[in-house]
Write a protein that holds these residues in place. Structure first.
Motif, PDB file in Angstrom:
ATOM      1  N   ALA A   2       0.864  -1.183   0.000  1.00  0.00           N
ATOM      2  CA  ALA A   2       0.000   0.000   0.000  1.00  0.00           C
ATOM      3  C   ALA A   2       0.894   1.223   0.000  1.00  0.00           C
ATOM      4  CB  ALA A   2      -0.901   0.015   1.224  1.00  0.00           C
ATOM      5  N   SER A   3       0.555   2.220  -0.819  1.00  0.00           N
ATOM      6  CA  SER A   3       1.356   3.433  -0.881  1.00  0.00           C
ATOM      7  C   SER A   3       0.452   4.641  -1.093  1.00  0.00           C
ATOM      8  CB  SER A   3       2.397   3.351  -1.999  1.00  0.00           C
ATOM      9  OG  SER A   3       1.757   3.169  -3.255  1.00  0.00           O
ATOM     10  N   GLY A   4       0.912   5.800  -0.625  1.00  0.00           N
ATOM     11  CA  GLY A   4       0.117   7.006  -0.781  1.00  0.00           C
ATOM     12  C   GLY A   4       0.636   8.096   0.127  1.00  0.00           C
ATOM     13  N   LYS A   5      -0.249   9.021   0.507  1.00  0.00           N
ATOM     14  CA  LYS A   5       0.170  10.110   1.388  1.00  0.00           C
ATOM     15  C   LYS A   5      -0.948  10.468   2.354  1.00  0.00           C
ATOM     16  CE  LYS A   5      -1.095  14.059  -1.542  1.00  0.00           C
ATOM     17  NZ  LYS A   5      -0.644  15.334  -2.120  1.00  0.00           N
ATOM     18  N   SER A   7       3.538   3.786   3.257  1.00  0.00           N
ATOM     19  CA  SER A   7       4.215   2.656   2.618  1.00  0.00           C
ATOM     20  C   SER A   7       4.154   1.467   3.570  1.00  0.00           C
ATOM     21  CB  SER A   7       5.674   3.004   2.296  1.00  0.00           C
ATOM     22  OG  SER A   7       6.305   1.928   1.638  1.00  0.00           O
ATOM     23  N   TYR A   8       3.409   0.445   3.181  1.00  0.00           N
ATOM     24  CA  TYR A   8       3.224  -0.695   4.078  1.00  0.00           C
ATOM     25  C   TYR A   8       3.141  -1.986   3.279  1.00  0.00           C
ATOM     26  CZ  TYR A   8       1.228  -3.809   7.568  1.00  0.00           C
ATOM     27  OH  TYR A   8       1.009  -4.868   8.409  1.00  0.00           O
ATOM     28  N   VAL A  46      -9.485  -4.572   6.359  1.00  0.00           N
ATOM     29  CA  VAL A  46      -9.562  -3.475   7.330  1.00  0.00           C
ATOM     30  C   VAL A  46      -8.242  -3.330   8.090  1.00  0.00           C
ATOM     31  CG1 VAL A  46     -10.712  -2.626   9.428  1.00  0.00           C
ATOM     32  CG2 VAL A  46     -12.073  -3.622   7.575  1.00  0.00           C
ATOM     33  N   ARG A  47      -7.666  -4.436   8.522  1.00  0.00           N
ATOM     34  CA  ARG A  47      -6.375  -4.382   9.239  1.00  0.00           C
ATOM     35  C   ARG A  47      -5.280  -3.829   8.319  1.00  0.00           C
ATOM     36  NH1 ARG A  47      -3.811  -6.907  13.744  1.00  0.00           N
ATOM     37  NH2 ARG A  47      -1.590  -7.278  13.377  1.00  0.00           N
ATOM     38  N   TYR A  48      -5.280  -4.274   7.075  1.00  0.00           N
ATOM     39  CA  TYR A  48      -4.313  -3.795   6.080  1.00  0.00           C
ATOM     40  C   TYR A  48      -4.424  -2.281   5.920  1.00  0.00           C
ATOM     41  CZ  TYR A  48      -2.054  -3.696   1.377  1.00  0.00           C
ATOM     42  OH  TYR A  48      -1.261  -3.435   0.293  1.00  0.00           O
ATOM     43  N   LEU A  49      -5.648  -1.777   5.825  1.00  0.00           N
ATOM     44  CA  LEU A  49      -5.882  -0.336   5.675  1.00  0.00           C
ATOM     45  C   LEU A  49      -5.405   0.435   6.909  1.00  0.00           C
ATOM     46  CD1 LEU A  49      -7.075   2.117   4.219  1.00  0.00           C
ATOM     47  CD2 LEU A  49      -9.319   1.494   5.172  1.00  0.00           C
ATOM     48  N   ILE A  50      -5.746  -0.046   8.098  1.00  0.00           N
ATOM     49  CA  ILE A  50      -5.355   0.636   9.341  1.00  0.00           C
ATOM     50  C   ILE A  50      -3.834   0.668   9.498  1.00  0.00           C
ATOM     51  CG2 ILE A  50      -5.403   0.432  11.868  1.00  0.00           C
ATOM     52  CD1 ILE A  50      -8.317  -0.545  11.548  1.00  0.00           C
ATOM     53  N   LYS A  51      -3.179  -0.456   9.218  1.00  0.00           N
ATOM     54  CA  LYS A  51      -1.716  -0.516   9.339  1.00  0.00           C
ATOM     55  C   LYS A  51      -1.047   0.418   8.330  1.00  0.00           C
ATOM     56  CE  LYS A  51      -1.042  -3.858  12.431  1.00  0.00           C
ATOM     57  NZ  LYS A  51      -0.225  -3.707  13.637  1.00  0.00           N
ATOM     58  N   ALA A  52      -1.600   0.486   7.126  1.00  0.00           N
ATOM     59  CA  ALA A  52      -1.034   1.368   6.106  1.00  0.00           C
ATOM     60  C   ALA A  52      -1.164   2.831   6.523  1.00  0.00           C
ATOM     61  CB  ALA A  52      -1.720   1.121   4.763  1.00  0.00           C
ATOM     62  N   ALA A 100      -1.370   3.968   9.494  1.00  0.00           N
ATOM     63  CA  ALA A 100      -0.497   4.210  10.656  1.00  0.00           C
ATOM     64  C   ALA A 100       0.909   4.615  10.230  1.00  0.00           C
ATOM     65  CB  ALA A 100      -0.447   2.970  11.542  1.00  0.00           C
ATOM     66  N   THR A 101       1.388   4.080   9.101  1.00  0.00           N
ATOM     67  CA  THR A 101       2.733   4.464   8.633  1.00  0.00           C
ATOM     68  C   THR A 101       2.756   5.939   8.242  1.00  0.00           C
ATOM     69  OG1 THR A 101       2.380   3.850   6.290  1.00  0.00           O
ATOM     70  CG2 THR A 101       3.188   2.129   7.795  1.00  0.00           C
ATOM     71  N   GLY A 102       1.662   6.425   7.639  1.00  0.00           N
ATOM     72  CA  GLY A 102       1.584   7.834   7.274  1.00  0.00           C
ATOM     73  C   GLY A 102       1.487   8.736   8.493  1.00  0.00           C
ATOM     74  N   ILE A 103       0.709   8.311   9.490  1.00  0.00           N
ATOM     75  CA  ILE A 103       0.570   9.094  10.718  1.00  0.00           C
ATOM     76  C   ILE A 103       1.923   9.221  11.424  1.00  0.00           C
ATOM     77  CG2 ILE A 103      -0.450   9.108  13.041  1.00  0.00           C
ATOM     78  CD1 ILE A 103      -2.906   7.686  11.772  1.00  0.00           C
TER      79      ILE A 103
END
Length: 197
Positions: free
Chosen positions: A118-121, A171-172, A181-187, A189-192
């Protein structure tokens, strides 16, 4: 397809900790487009939803999910203003962190999720942020010196109205056993985390 007044609950348990960390969204109003009885692999579902994160923060999300066998999703969302300690129950149980004070002024994010990455900002505005690091051995015991160091190194404010503000890169790496849902939350969290450093 439309639905109203839904609730979504997510819980996470860390080894050695009795209490589960829980996140939830309440009062969800959602609309889903692209629901078909015989979908083609090139089709996609589109969902928009609004709700209250932890029952207090106004949140919205737009999701485009590919119906191909391989995971492909585009996600964007926003979060309104609220006290930064709204996630303490989850953070204390899963990360041994407690938000002492602060205000989240708002956040928005965009990311793309694939099978492996997962990648983004993520942009999050906040002010007066202070936190405590908790002991892993003694429940709710604060680690004073470690907390002091953490507050020295983290940014205690991030004004998104200013030209030079911190943007968190998402970036996760996706683990095969993780739910969407877990994948989205963990991803996210890397941005936060990257907006804090």
């Amino acid at each position: 397809l439309e639905a109203q007044k839904l609730s979504l609950y997510y819980s996470e348990k860390v080894k050695g900790v009795q209490q589960e960390g829980e996140l939830f969204v309440q009062d969800i109003d959602a609309q889903v487009l692209g629901v078909k009885t015989r979908p083609h692999y090139k089709d996609s579902l589109k969902m928009t939803a609004v709700g209250k994160l932890m029952g207090v923060g106004k949140a919205s999300i737009k999701l485009q999910l590919s119906l191909s066998p391989a995971l492909g999703a585009k996600v964007q969302g926003t979060l309104g203003e609220l006290k930064a300690n709204f996630m303490n129950e989850f953070l204390e149980a899963t990360r041994h962190i407690q938000i002492r004070k602060g205000t989240v002024q708002g956040a928005n994010f965009q990311l793309v999720m694939h099978d492996s990455l997962a990648s983004g900002k993520l942009e999050a505005g906040y002010k007066h942020l202070r936190l405590d690091i908790l002991s892993k051995k003694k429940e709710n015991k604060k680690r004073g010196f470690v907390s002091f160091l953490a507050n020295v190194f983290i940014k205690n404010r991030n004004n998104t109205n200013k030209k030079r503000h911190k943007i968190g890169e998402i970036s996760y790496l996706h683990l095969p056993e993780e739910t969407f849902v877990r994948y989205l939350i963990k991803a996210l969290a890397t941005g936060i985390l990257k907006t804090l450093m």
